[in-house]
Design an enzyme around this catalytic site. Structure first.
Site, PDB file in Angstrom:
ATOM      1  N   HIS A 102      -7.727  -5.396  -0.979  1.00 47.78           N
ATOM      2  CA  HIS A 102      -6.486  -4.695  -0.618  1.00 47.78           C
ATOM      3  C   HIS A 102      -5.911  -5.284   0.664  1.00 47.78           C
ATOM      4  CE1 HIS A 102      -3.844  -1.157  -0.828  1.00 47.78           C
ATOM      5  NE2 HIS A 102      -4.003  -1.031   0.484  1.00 47.78           N
TER       6      HIS A 102
ATOM      7  N   TRP B  55      -9.479   0.763  -5.978  1.00 46.18           N
ATOM      8  CA  TRP B  55      -8.904   2.013  -5.472  1.00 46.18           C
ATOM      9  C   TRP B  55      -7.438   2.142  -5.900  1.00 46.18           C
ATOM     10  CZ3 TRP B  55     -11.254   6.187  -4.198  1.00 46.18           C
ATOM     11  CH2 TRP B  55     -10.663   7.169  -3.379  1.00 46.18           C
TER      12      TRP B  55
ATOM     13  N   SER C  92       0.831  -1.196   0.000  1.00 44.49           N
ATOM     14  CA  SER C  92       0.000   0.000   0.000  1.00 44.49           C
ATOM     15  C   SER C  92       0.875   1.259   0.000  1.00 44.49           C
ATOM     16  CB  SER C  92      -0.963  -0.053   1.187  1.00 44.49           C
ATOM     17  OG  SER C  92      -1.983   0.902   1.067  1.00 44.49           O
TER      18      SER C  92
ATOM     19  N   LYS D 123       4.455   2.070  -2.160  1.00 44.41           N
ATOM     20  CA  LYS D 123       4.978   3.276  -2.797  1.00 44.41           C
ATOM     21  C   LYS D 123       6.389   3.557  -2.275  1.00 44.41           C
ATOM     22  CE  LYS D 123       0.427   5.454  -1.992  1.00 44.41           C
ATOM     23  NZ  LYS D 123      -0.445   4.886  -2.987  1.00 44.41           N
TER      24      LYS D 123
END
Length: 356
Positions: free
Chosen positions: A340, A287, A196, A200
């Site tokens: 997720h 998302w 998540s 990044k």
């Protein structure tokens, strides 16, 4: 032309590299891209400290049913405003001499349940170096007054000072500094992995720090692996409204103006080349937008080709079916069912891939 190819064309993506690029010109261009991402998205980090120190806080020689050695150390170094320290958990399997190491950027200290199947990793003969991102600086809007953020001056910010993703990535590189001092690890097989927002972080860390042998990016979405232009789910406006502290101030300029970005995340993904890059997505995680993440890999594949390595070994004109695992090139992709999360399925994908 397939629907997937048409989608790429309609997004009007900037090229991963300009015409006339060669492998010989790549290092210079690579640095230009890094500077661009620093200035416009993640922010410039300070130079690395001259060295790190480590103090053992605890030591368990018979962890995980006696299969592993677990010790917690405090890694410290000097900053302009004094010493800074944060805890790192090191787990080494006893069955492997000089094991590969996964630096896992974690949401919590030493996660032995959710997000962290440590025994499975030990059984697969991996070592781990785990640190909590909040130990570097709070994952919250504290006006940069705590953690490592407080140790460096933020006066006269021209919009390009480091945001918290950059701080966490910088922390992962300090863990790498420490691992370089250990005899009992394979220094040529150290990988960075995150999920998540920390996916990044792992991507940004691996792009900057070439000492990492490979990068595992899990459901990283907007501001991570996903193409920004016309993505589904989270957009720049969403992310900087809720998490303005993750990025530098300059990134906020692109709210509802993604087509004015002077870069795309595919260009960031290309900076991992020619090292292994493994990306895992979940079917229902709209998302994050798996299609946009895969699109980024299709574009980054061109950099791997330029550098003479196999990138994404797969049909490049369509999005893979759920259950697909593509792992025959230097870019690996996994699409699982579900939502997720960083599941054991994802972990096993990274472990299997980095062994090859």
């Amino acid at each position: 032309m397939t629907d997937f190819q048409l989608d790429i064309k309609r997004r009007n993506l900037p090229p991963v590299f300009p015409e006339g690029m060669t492998a010989g010109k790549w290092p210079s261009y690579r640095q230009e891209l890094l500077d661009l991402f620093c200035r416009e998205e993640y922010g410039f980090a300070p130079p690395a400290p001259k060295g790190v120190r480590a103090k053992v806080l605890s030591d368990d020689q018979i962890a995980w049913a006696g299969k592993a050695h677990h010790r917690q150390v405090s890694v410290s170094f000097d900053t302009p405003k004094g010493e800074f320290a944060f805890p790192v958990d090191i787990v080494l399997p006893k069955s492997e001499r000089n094991p590969p190491i996964i630096v896992y950027i974690s949401f919590t200290p030493y996660p032995c349940g959710k997000y962290g199947p440590i025994e499975e990793l030990v059984d697969q003969k991996y070592g781990l170096a785990i640190f909590d991102n909040n130990a570097i600086t709070l994952d919250g809007d504290d006006n940069f007054i705590g953690g490592i953020a407080a140790m460096y001056d933020r006066a006269d910010d021209d919009g390009s000072l480091w945001g918290k993703i950059s701080m966490w990535a910088w922390g992962a590189s300090r863990v790498m500094d420490y691992l370089q001092t250990l005899r009992e690890v394979d220094k040529n097989r150290i990988y960075v992995v995150g999920h998540s927002r920390l996916g990044k972080t792992a991507l940004w860390c691996g792009a900057q720090d070439l000492r990492f042998a490979g990068v595992g990016v899990n459901n990283s979405g907007c501001g991570g692996m996903a193409i920004t232009r016309n993505k589904l789910g989270e957009r720049v406006a969403d992310i900087v409204h809720v998490f303005p502290y993750w990025f530098c101030k300059n990134y906020h300029k692109y709210v509802n103006r993604e087509h004015e970005l002077p870069f795309e995340q595919s260009m960031l993904a290309s900076l991992i080349a020619p090292r292994p890059l493994a990306v895992s997505n979940a079917e229902e995680d709209i998302w994050a937008d798996p299609v946009s993440e895969y699109m980024s890999l299709v574009e980054a594949h061109k950099a791997y080709q330029l550098l003479g390595t196999r990138g994404l070994v797969a049909p490049l004109d369509r999005f893979p079916d759920v259950g697909t695992k593509l792992d025959n090139g230097r870019i690996a992709y996994n699409l699982r069912s579900g939502t997720h999360f960083m599941s054991r399925h994802d972990w096993l994908f990274y472990m299997d891939y980095f062994k090859t």
